[in-house]
Structure formats: C-alpha cells, structure tokens
Design an enzyme around this catalytic site. Structure first.
Site, short mmCIF file in Angstrom:
data_model
loop_
_atom_site.label_atom_id
_atom_site.label_comp_id
_atom_site.label_asym_id
_atom_site.label_seq_id
_atom_site.Cartn_x
_atom_site.Cartn_y
_atom_site.Cartn_z
N TYR A 136 -26.16 19.09 43.86
CA TYR A 136 -26.84 19.43 42.61
C TYR A 136 -28.36 19.51 42.74
O TYR A 136 -29.03 19.96 41.81
CB TYR A 136 -26.51 18.37 41.53
CG TYR A 136 -25.16 18.55 40.88
CD1 TYR A 136 -23.99 18.25 41.57
CD2 TYR A 136 -25.05 19.00 39.57
CE1 TYR A 136 -22.75 18.40 40.97
CE2 TYR A 136 -23.81 19.15 38.95
CZ TYR A 136 -22.67 18.86 39.66
OH TYR A 136 -21.45 19.01 39.05
N LYS A 167 -15.21 12.05 51.10
CA LYS A 167 -14.47 12.91 52.03
C LYS A 167 -15.12 12.71 53.41
O LYS A 167 -15.55 13.65 54.06
CB LYS A 167 -14.57 14.37 51.51
CG LYS A 167 -13.70 15.37 52.21
CD LYS A 167 -12.23 15.27 51.89
CE LYS A 167 -11.47 16.25 52.78
NZ LYS A 167 -10.01 16.00 52.78
N ASP A 211 -9.17 13.69 47.95
CA ASP A 211 -7.94 14.49 47.76
C ASP A 211 -6.77 13.56 47.41
O ASP A 211 -6.01 13.81 46.47
CB ASP A 211 -7.65 15.39 48.97
CG ASP A 211 -7.83 14.72 50.33
OD1 ASP A 211 -8.27 13.54 50.37
OD2 ASP A 211 -7.54 15.36 51.36
N ASP A 238 -17.89 14.85 39.02
CA ASP A 238 -17.74 15.90 38.01
C ASP A 238 -16.28 16.35 37.96
O ASP A 238 -15.67 16.42 36.89
CB ASP A 238 -18.65 17.09 38.37
CG ASP A 238 -18.47 18.24 37.41
OD1 ASP A 238 -18.41 18.00 36.20
OD2 ASP A 238 -18.36 19.40 37.88
N ASP A 290 -12.94 15.59 34.87
CA ASP A 290 -12.15 16.55 34.07
C ASP A 290 -10.66 16.24 34.25
O ASP A 290 -9.88 16.27 33.30
CB ASP A 290 -12.42 18.00 34.50
CG ASP A 290 -13.50 18.67 33.64
OD1 ASP A 290 -14.46 17.97 33.24
OD2 ASP A 290 -13.40 19.89 33.37
C1 IPM Z 1 -20.64 17.87 33.32
C2 IPM Z 1 -20.89 19.36 33.49
C3 IPM Z 1 -22.20 19.61 34.23
C4 IPM Z 1 -22.07 19.03 35.63
C5 IPM Z 1 -22.64 21.07 34.30
C6 IPM Z 1 -22.69 21.72 32.93
C7 IPM Z 1 -23.97 21.25 34.97
O1 IPM Z 1 -19.81 19.97 34.11
O2 IPM Z 1 -21.51 17.19 32.75
O3 IPM Z 1 -19.57 17.39 33.69
O4 IPM Z 1 -21.58 19.69 36.56
O5 IPM Z 1 -22.47 17.88 35.79
MN MN Z 2 -18.10 18.65 34.30
#
Ligand code: IPM
Ligand code: MN
Ligand code: NAD
Length: 350
Positions: free
Chosen positions: A136, A187, A220, A244, A248
């Site tokens: 990042y 990893k 993984d 990140d 999700d």
């Molecule tokens: C998150 C988002 C951000 C990230 C993006 C929008 C830059 O996906 O906060 O999870 O990758 O951190």
């Molecule tokens: Mn995200």
C-alpha cells in the site's frame, strides 16, 4: 459543549457511505454521548467540483482539533484513478500513522451464520491488520508502459518498527480483552524476505507474552480454516494486504459486509473509525444499504472515546434488531437504511 465533550470529524464520503453515516450519527445522538460533530464534504463530489481531495493542512487539523474521525466510504466510478480515496482514506491511515486496523469478527445471531454446525456465539475473533506498510505504500513504477516489454513493479515494504508495533498491539489487545491466543498469518514460504521479518519479530515478541499462546498459519490455509472452523480463532495479526482480504471473507461469517466494523488506531492519538464495506455504487441512493456496520463502528468509536455505557447500549440494540429482524434485506429483514437506523436510535434513546 462541556469540558468532557469529544470532538468528532465526520467524513460521510461517497455512495452508501453518506446514507449509513447519517444513521450512525443519529444513533450516537440518541445515545446522548457528549459528542460534537463537524462534517467535512471530502468525497468524489467535492473532488469533481474543485479538485480538492483533502486540504493541505487536513491531517494536522484533524489531529489538532478532533478526538476521532468517523468515515463512511470512499470510492466512486466517476473517479477511476481512486485518487481521492487514496488521498483521504489511505492518507489518514498513513499520514496520521494509524498503524493498527482493528476489525472485530463477531456473528450476532444464528440467522446470520452461513456455516453448518457453527453457532453464532462461536464466531468471535478479531483481526489486527497492519495499516501503514506493505504494497500500500505506493513504492514502485512502470517502465516501457504500453509496449510489449512493459514492466510493472509494486514494492511490499515491511519495516521492523512497523511489524513489531502491530504485533505488540495484537498481544496487548489480547491481554486487555482476555483473549488467549494470537495467531500471525503470512506467506513466509514464498515471501521469504518480507515475511521472514514477520516470522522473526513474531517469535521475539511472543516471548514477552508468556501468558498468551502464539501460533502461525500461512494465509492460504487460514482462508480454508476460517470457513471450515472459525471457532479456533481469537486474535489474528497480519499484514496490510492480507488483512484487507481476510476481513472481507470474515465479514461473510458475520452476515456480510453490511455488518462489519473497524477502527484505525494509534493508541493515544486521534484515530479513525469506518465500516469495513465500501461505497457499494449499485446500492447508493436507494435506501437499501445496511447501516449496522456503521452503527457498530460508532459504538467502537464511542468506546475508544470513553463512552462505554453508550457503546454497550448501541451494541445491545443491534443484537436485538437482528434477533427481531428489524433489519435491511441483506440480513433478513425488510426495512430500509433509514428505518433500520431509526429503530436502533429509538431503542437506544428509550
Ligand atoms: C478497506 C478498503 C481499502 C483497503 C481500499 C478502499 C483502499 O478495501 O478499507 O478494506 O484496501 O484498505
Ligand atoms: Mn477492503
Ligand atoms: P463494497 O464493500 O462497496 O461492496 C461490495 C458488495 O458488498 C456490495 O455490492 C454489496 O453486495 C455488499 N455490501 C457492502 N456494503 C453493504 C451494506 N452496507 N449493506 C448491504 N450490502 C453491502 O466493495 P466494492 O464494490 O468492491 O467497492 C466499491 C467502491 O468502494 C470501490 O471504489 C472501492 O474502492 C471502495 N471501497 C472503499 C472502502 C472504504 O472506504 N473503506 C472499502 C472497500 C471498498
């Protein structure tokens, strides 16, 4: 405004960010926490209007004048470069050095659990994501762009200081909240230099916390185990990019992205709180986005600011709403964003 009033900068941002933050702010007001809000219009709209992403003194102003920042989401198809999100959101994380992105993973009701033979109460862990380094940092470049010989490089930056402080944060978090185990995921079998550093630092730091168990898992395998048996997790610490992605996946264990909360923390400093989800452009302006991720995030922020009772009230109201299906459609109810938010606000006020 009394002496104990906390000052919160609100950045609703783009798309559903605006809708869910409006509800979460109402809920904080309903909880009668002594919070004074100042709203900023930093967003795709503002960028498209006058080219501003964040003003030049934005970060120093936020640190100086506010106790916390409450953000909706940033991202808009009209800004394909995503430059405003990069400047505002990643800007806050990086320039304000909010090194620990704390993302709790808690399933609030059996009806939200997507897994067979797992009860809601058994999904209860927290991901501590490194928030200022990794791929990042925007170190890299392209060479011979547009030719058949094009080269693209994006560096994965990991510093001993950065890795050590987030791992220590994870162990301290475990101690503070009575958690028993910290699992570090990387990893390192492939990223031998970058994640080799994580391996060495993790072993060193774990040695200072003999009361907390430590474990390692490749990322993984972690993905597989998170779906097969999330009961085994307590605190997970990992790098920026993996954090990140796995949050999700973890959101799906909570009923979806609409239920996931997060804090971007530097202990003792102005920290930033935002739901895990993005601006969900197809949902924007339709009053269908789930506001609970933002409302749970508001509770996390209130706790950080010292309003524990208000935070507990809000968390309890969300649990009750899910139980009674006073929710948006993504989690089984038939309410709109505003109506679901209003239900929580009334319950919290009552
Ligand atoms: C998150 C988002 C951000 C990230 C993006 C929008 C830059 O996906 O906060 O999870 O990758 O951190
Ligand atoms: Mn995200
Ligand atoms: P997203 O999180 O916006 O949405 C993905 C999907 O998750 C949606 O289509 C929807 O099905 C579901 N979802 C998300 N939030 C929800 C909610 N509150 N209620 C119900 N369902 C919800 O991710 P995306 O579509 O990949 O990204 C859209 C934009 O948001 C992009 O510009 C991206 O860069 C940005 N983004 C910003 C942040 C942030 O500001 N922190 C986080 C993630 C993505």
């Amino acid at each position: 405004m009394t002496e104990n009033t906390k000052r919160v900068a609100v950045v609703p941002g783009d798309g559903i960010g605006k809708e869910v933050i409006a509800q979460a702010v109402n809920v904080i007001r309903a909880a009668r926490a002594a919070v004074d809000f100042t709203e900023f219009d930093w967003s795709a709209d503002r960028y498209l209007k006058d080219g501003t992403t964040i003003p030049p003194d934005g970060f120093s102003m936020l640190s100086r004048d506010f106790d916390a920042i409450f953000v909706g989401a940033l991202g808009d198809p009209r800004v394909p470069s995503n430059i405003h999100a990069k400047d505002i959101l990643l800007g806050m994380r990086f320039k304000m050095d909010l090194f620990a992105n704390v993302r709790p993973v808690k399933c609030l009701d059996d009806s939200l659990c997507p897994l067979k033979n797992v009860r809601a109460g058994e999904i209860d862990f927290v991901v501590v994501r490194e928030n200022t380094e990794g791929p990042y940092v925007d170190v890299g470049g392209v060479f011979k762009q547009g030719t058949p010989d094009e080269v693209a490089v994006q560096e994965d930056v990991n510093t001993r200081k950065g890795v050590e402080r987030v791992i220590r944060y994870a162990f301290d978090y475990a101690r503070r909240y009575g958690r028993k185990k910290v699992l570090m995921s990387d990893k390192s079998n492939v990223m031998t230099y970058a994640h080799g550093l994580w391996q060495r630092v993790f072993k060193e730091v774990a040695g200072d916390y003999s009361d907390i168990a430590s474990q390692h898992m490749y990322v993984d395998a972690l993905c597989m185990h998170m779906v097969r048996d999330p009961r085994q997790f307590d605190v997970i610490v990992t790098n920026n990019m993996f954090g990140d992605i796995i949050t999700d996946l973890a959101a799906a264990l909570q009923g979806g992205l609409g239920m996931a909360a997060s804090g971007n923390i530097h202990p003792g400093r102005t920290s930033m709180f935002e739901p895990v989800h993005g601006s969900a452009p197809p949902f924007a302006g339709k009053n269908i986005a789930n506001p609970f991720g933002a409302i749970l995030t508001a509770a996390t922020m209130l706790e950080y600011l010292g309003f524990e009772a208000a935070a507990a009230k809000i968390n309890a109201a969300v649990v009750e709403a899910v139980r009674q299906k006073k929710t948006t459609q993504d989690v089984g109810g038939d309410l709109g964003t505003r109506e679901a938010g209003q239900w929580i606000a009334e319950r919290v006020a009552g």
